[in-house]
Design a protein around this motif. Structure first.
Motif, short mmCIF file in Angstrom:
data_model
loop_
_atom_site.label_atom_id
_atom_site.label_comp_id
_atom_site.label_asym_id
_atom_site.label_seq_id
_atom_site.Cartn_x
_atom_site.Cartn_y
_atom_site.Cartn_z
N GLU A 131 0.84 -1.32 0.18
CA GLU A 131 0.05 -0.05 -0.21
C GLU A 131 0.78 1.28 -0.02
OE1 GLU A 131 -4.13 -0.91 2.20
OE2 GLU A 131 -2.55 -1.56 3.14
N GLY A 132 0.27 2.42 -0.20
CA GLY A 132 0.99 3.74 -0.33
C GLY A 132 1.67 4.16 0.92
N ASN B 99 10.19 6.02 -10.76
CA ASN B 99 10.19 4.47 -11.10
C ASN B 99 10.08 3.96 -12.48
OD1 ASN B 99 11.07 3.67 -8.63
ND2 ASN B 99 9.05 3.56 -7.80
N TYR B 100 9.52 4.92 -13.29
CA TYR B 100 9.33 4.57 -14.68
C TYR B 100 10.59 5.25 -15.31
CZ TYR B 100 4.83 4.11 -12.83
OH TYR B 100 3.87 3.36 -12.43
N ASP B 101 11.38 4.27 -15.94
CA ASP B 101 12.53 5.10 -16.51
C ASP B 101 12.37 5.50 -17.73
OD1 ASP B 101 12.60 2.25 -17.05
OD2 ASP B 101 14.03 1.88 -15.65
N TRP C 31 9.22 8.83 -20.35
CA TRP C 31 7.71 8.96 -20.62
C TRP C 31 7.03 10.21 -20.10
CZ3 TRP C 31 4.86 10.28 -16.38
CH2 TRP C 31 5.48 10.57 -15.17
N THR D 263 5.09 12.50 -22.88
CA THR D 263 3.86 12.26 -23.43
C THR D 263 2.73 12.47 -22.75
OG1 THR D 263 3.90 9.92 -22.54
CG2 THR D 263 5.17 10.02 -24.30
N MET D 264 2.86 13.36 -21.90
CA MET D 264 1.93 13.97 -21.16
C MET D 264 0.50 14.25 -21.78
SD MET D 264 2.11 14.26 -17.59
CE MET D 264 0.90 15.67 -17.48
N THR E 283 -3.33 15.12 -20.11
CA THR E 283 -4.48 14.57 -19.43
C THR E 283 -4.44 14.64 -18.02
OG1 THR E 283 -3.02 12.59 -19.46
CG2 THR E 283 -4.57 12.61 -21.28
N PHE F 60 -2.95 12.74 -15.81
CA PHE F 60 -3.11 11.34 -15.11
C PHE F 60 -1.74 10.68 -15.18
CE2 PHE F 60 -5.57 7.35 -15.63
CZ PHE F 60 -5.08 6.71 -14.30
N PHE F 61 -1.21 10.68 -14.08
CA PHE F 61 -0.01 9.67 -13.85
C PHE F 61 0.12 9.05 -12.36
CE2 PHE F 61 0.80 14.14 -13.13
CZ PHE F 61 1.63 14.13 -12.26
N ASP F 62 1.06 8.06 -12.37
CA ASP F 62 1.14 7.56 -11.07
C ASP F 62 2.07 8.31 -10.17
OD1 ASP F 62 -0.51 5.33 -11.04
OD2 ASP F 62 1.27 4.15 -11.86
N ASP G 109 2.57 8.32 -7.19
CA ASP G 109 3.49 7.75 -6.03
C ASP G 109 4.69 7.04 -6.73
OD1 ASP G 109 1.75 5.66 -7.37
OD2 ASP G 109 2.71 4.26 -6.01
N GLN G 110 4.79 6.91 -7.95
CA GLN G 110 5.98 6.78 -8.55
C GLN G 110 6.90 7.58 -9.11
OE1 GLN G 110 6.25 3.05 -9.54
NE2 GLN G 110 4.89 3.02 -7.67
N ILE G 111 6.56 8.74 -8.94
CA ILE G 111 7.45 10.10 -9.31
C ILE G 111 7.86 10.86 -8.04
CG2 ILE G 111 7.44 12.42 -10.51
CD1 ILE G 111 4.81 10.99 -12.07
#
Ligand SMILES: Nc1ncnc2c1ncn2[C@@H]1O[C@H](COP(=O)(O)OP(=O)(O)O)[C@@H](O)[C@H]1O
Ligand SMILES: [Mg+2]
Lengths: 339, 535
Positions: free
Chosen positions: B23-24, B80-82, B85, B88-89, B92, B94-96, B98-100
């Motif tokens: 969980e977060g 965490n997303y190498d 990416w 390409t926003m 929208t 909309f992105f995670d 918690d991963q940034i």
């Protein structure tokens, strides 16, 4: 180097496969009409979206059996917000046809009330795929248990499954239907095809056609009655091609069980806002996250391999012995060292 | 193989499903990387303004009994997303989230153990150790390593840690010191604060060195007229720690300010050499003077017809000798402070008592200032050399301040006077305090002998590089910070303090106010007051 003549023949063939010259032939041959595309109306949705995925990494093999690291689980979203990720299985699997009873049966029996299945004839690679799929179904089952009526469960892949596991799916479908939870399988790749002389990719061409017919729209198309070469189609449901979000050029094959037949538009409407993330525009974001959280990275595979070797050494096996037994001869040819 | 089989064969149904729920929870503010010389931790990418991480901030890492300290060198966008990416926003939003995060790259300063001892660290904190902003508690050990000359407060990023004053060590000061900043960043302010702390020590009888400041801008004595900017005389509480000399008549009539004079006998040909550009024959003639005349009376002798004749006998052309004599006469006529009597002995005495000596020479030309500084500093060095031989124990060391030091310590300068102080002064207890806005012009080898560096904002990359390459403490990692220092902010590097310390130098006027309000030192009261200038 390759023969120039053959190269240009292949290049031409590929061009013919990919480019869709003129809609007419596609529409005519497949039986798809403009009216078959149903535009998706976005709707507000505040239930939970579950996305199930699995992952499989070969750790080592000694020709008659394989050791795989297998992981399955799901990510849960509410609207655009990640809630949690649940890993339901994360362990080594020793693929040996003679052990398949002890490997599979307890799960099938416990979770789905099914009797033993016969996998003795299966090859090793297929065996670990079955096992991973079964663990994904266990994950679906767990998600179902934790879901509420109206929630949506997405599965990465297709419901067009191997014969031995079809009964499992049937059980899951009936449970989902009872619980009034939507269950959709979204396939990133699909072998649906059309055409007489050569095999043409149906999903891509449908997507191209729709971009011309309904630019900027999200839509879905039922394959019922269309002249498409699908698989055996005996899994008990409906197959669609879906563009989840109007800004994207992508479309996906989506399988849904029969019980959802009439609700397709409504369910997809709940997913449009969830399918336009920066990370994967046009794809349900929960599936993206499930993939990210559940995938087994190369390092993880390597670490599992090392732990296994350490375990073997502790049992008194010499390194030479381990290497002899486990080194894949391909590795030698490729000059790779894994042991 | 048995172990694997049993692993793969669950023996009872309850062990079939052991879901692990992620969980977060807080993954930020933890060490994630990387090695003994660089720590990395992550922080939320969307922190509110007051919690933002800044370059230069010090963080503490708690790891069992140890507290590591690390200073922020850089902050990077990360996820965490190498890959790229995030380009390409497509609007929208909309992105995670918690991963940034932001990845903070920090440089280890060292490690505090349970006994509050600070050591350089040879290991690294355990992975995922929690990280937090260093607070007063963690900085306490720093108080123990601070010296006696307060110049400012510890600065954590742009925040002040007022509990921890930054203070230089008197003991380190006989070695040379440098003050570097682009104009307007606060060099003069720093010198006044430094001098004030020295005055305080002197007045309390704790001074370990005398400080000589020769001020050509007339800004140290009384500050700037018609402005808030105050001078050293305004530090009334510790006024007895200061001795002032001025060439300015109106200043010199102030009580407690003496008129500056030097006598002709204290002037050497090489001082005259500083005043003009000389041709090669003229320079030869200058060099010959000390051979030909009595060093105590050469200035008088050379002006006489007899003296000029002696020069020409030595083979110098009359035109050369004429130029020489004309220039000397000019200089003697112009500088009314050259008299029969001299303040130098008095200046020296005050320095040796450990006082701050301010030589106020407003409106003096660049060359005249150098000339005067040369005369005074040679006198001081020679006297300290004598004392050294005679074993004079009670005298204090002395620090000679040079403004615009690149003029005399530059690779291109021919003023060996100051370089000889730089090179050998230390042996006799005479140090240099070089102030400059262009450290790149100062000879590297000299810079490398500076034990104390006060580095303020330096915009020029070459200036920073020169310092970084020659400083005794490693400053290379602080480049970004030094570049972004604001007015009054400094990095203080000195041997007794284990790492370069970020500081905010006191604003002199504030410090003055504080010092003037201090309780009078008891010792002085017992003595029934102090009349330093009438001694
Ligand atoms: N530590 C400080 N705190 C506040 N103001 C300062 C500080 N240092 C310098 N200043 C201000 O900046 C201005 C320039 O300072 P100054 O010392 O004259 O710079 P420099 O000598 O480097 O040219 C002055 O007006 C001074 O009041
Ligand atoms: Mg100045």
């Amino acid at each position: 180097m390759e023969d120039r003549g053959r190269l240009s023949i292949i290049a031409e063939l590929i061009r013919d496969h990919i480019s869709l010259d003129g809609l007419d032939q596609f529409l005519c041959q497949t039986g798809v009409e403009k009216n078959d595309f149903v535009v998706i109306q976005p709707s507000d949705f505040s239930g939970e979206i579950f996305a199930i995925d699995g992952s499989n990494a070969a750790i080592c093999s000694y020709l008659t059996a394989n050791v795989n690291l297998i992981r399955a689980g799901y990510a849960v979203y509410r609207k655009r917000d990640w809630q949690r990720t649940v890993i339901t299985f994360d362990d080594l699997f020793l693929a040996d046809p003679k052990l398949s009873g002890t490997n599979f049966d307890p799960y099938l029996e416990h979770f789905f009330g099914l009797n033993a299945i016969n996998l003795k004839e299966s090859d090793l690679d297929r065996l670990s795929s079955y096992y991973r799929e079964m663990q994904e179904y266990v994950a679906i089952n767990d998600a179902l248990n934790r879901s509420h009526p109206g929630d949506i469960i997405l599965y990465d892949g297709s419901f067009e499954v191997f014969e031995p596991l079809r009964d499992v799916l049937a059980t899951i479908f009936s449970r989902a239907s009872e619980k009034e939870v939507a269950l959709l399988a979204v396939a990133k790749s699909s072998s649906l095809s059309w055409g007489m002389a050569i095999t043409l990719p149906f999903v891509q061409h449908t997507s191209m056609a729709a971009s011309q017919l309904l630019p900027g729209e999200a839509w879905y198309l039922s394959l019922k009655g269309k002249k498409v070469d699908a698989g055996q189609g005996k899994w008990g449901g409906q197959t669609y091609v879906v563009r989840f979000c109007g800004e994207s050029e992508h479309a996906f094959r989506v399988d849904v069980p029969e019980y959802l037949g009439d609700d397709m538009g409504q369910i997809l409407g709940k997913l449009t806002d969830h399918s336009c993330s920066a990370e994967c525009l046009g794809y349900p974001h929960a599936l993206f996250r499930a993939h990210r959280d559940i995938r087994i990275t190369e390092q993880e595979g390597a670490a599992a391999r090392e732990r296994l070797i350490a375990g073997l050494s502790e049992l008194g096996m010499a390194h030479k012995e381990i290497r002899m037994l486990m080194q894949d001869y391909h590795d030698i040819l490729e000059m790779r060292t894994r042991f | 193989m048995q172990t694997i089989e049993t692993q793969a064969q669950p023996d009872n149904a309850t062990s079939l499903l052991k879901p692990k729920v992620i969980e977060g929870k807080d993954t930020t503010y933890r060490i994630v990387s990387r090695n003994v010389s660089e720590y990395q931790f992550i922080v939320p990418f969307n922190l509110p303004d007051e919690e933002r991480v800044e370059v230069g901030q010090i963080f503490s890492i708690n790891d069992q009994g140890l507290t590591y300290l690390a200073r922020v060198l850089n902050i990077e966008h990360s996820s965490n997303y190498d890959g790229h990416w995030d380009t390409t926003m497509k609007g929208t939003q909309f992105f995670d989230s918690d991963q940034i995060f932001n990845r903070v790259v920090a440089e280890p300063l060292g490690c505090i153990n349970k006994n509050l001892e600070f050591k350089k660290s040879r290991t690294l904190p355990t992975k995922f150790s929690p990280v937090s902003r260093a607070e007063r508690e963690e900085f306490k050990f720093l108080s123990q390593v601070m010296g006696d000359i307060e110049v400012g407060y510890l600065r954590n990023g742009s925040r002040l840690v007022e509990e921890i004053p930054v203070a230089l060590h008197s003991d380190a000061i006989d070695h040379h010191m440098g003050v570097f900043a682009t104009t307007g960043m606060g060099k003069s302010n720093f010198m006044k604060v430094f001098a004030a702390s020295c005055m305080r020590l002197a007045a309390q009888g704790d001074s370990k060195f005398g400080l000589l400041i020769v001020d050509p801008h007339g800004e140290y004595l009384k500050g700037k007229r018609n402005s808030q900017v105050k001078g050293l005389v305004h530090l009334t509480r510790y006024r007895e720690g200061l001795a002032c000399y001025s060439t300015d008549r109106s200043n010199a009539t102030d009580p407690g300010v003496e008129e500056l004079t030097i006598s002709e006998s204290e002037i050497f040909p090489e001082d005259i050499a500083l005043l003009y550009e000389w041709s090669a024959p003229q320079r030869d003639a200058l060099d010959a003077i000390s051979r030909i005349f009595d060093p105590n009376s050469w200035l008088d002798e050379i002006k006489t017809p007899d003296g000029m004749a002696r020069m020409m006998q030595e083979g110098f052309k009359d035109s050369t000798v004429n130029v020489l004599v004309r220039r000397i006469k000019n200089e003697l006529g112009r500088n009314s402070y050259i008299k029969k009597r001299s303040s130098l002995a008095n200046i020296l005495a005050n320095l040796q008592k450990g006082k701050v000596v301010l030589v106020d020479i407003p409106r003096m030309s660049d060359r005249s200032e150098l000339f005067l500084l040369s005369v005074i500093s040679r006198y001081i060095l020679d006297e300290y050399k004598k004392d050294e031989k005679e074993g004079e124990e009670s005298r204090k060391n002395c620090l000679i301040t040079i403004e615009e030091a690149q003029r005399v310590l530059g690779a291109a300068s021919n003023t060996s006077r100051f370089e000889s102080i730089a090179r050998e002064g230390r042996k006799f207890g005479v140090g240099l305090c070089a102030i400059t806005q262009q450290p790149k012009l100062i000879e590297k080898q000299l810079l490398s002998q500076f034990n104390t560096l006060v580095v303020m904002g330096l915009g020029d990359r070459n200036d920073r590089q020169q310092l970084e390459e020659s400083a005794k403490q490693d400053l290379t990692s602080m480049d970004t910070e030094i570049q972004t220092l604001e007015k009054g902010e400094a990095v203080v590097s000195t041997l007794n303090i284990p790492f370069p310390v970020p500081a905010r130098i006191h604003r002199y006027e504030d410090y003055l106010h504080r010092l003037n309000l201090e309780d009078p030192p008891e010792r002085l009261i017992k003595k029934g007051g102090f009349k330093p200038f009438l001694e």
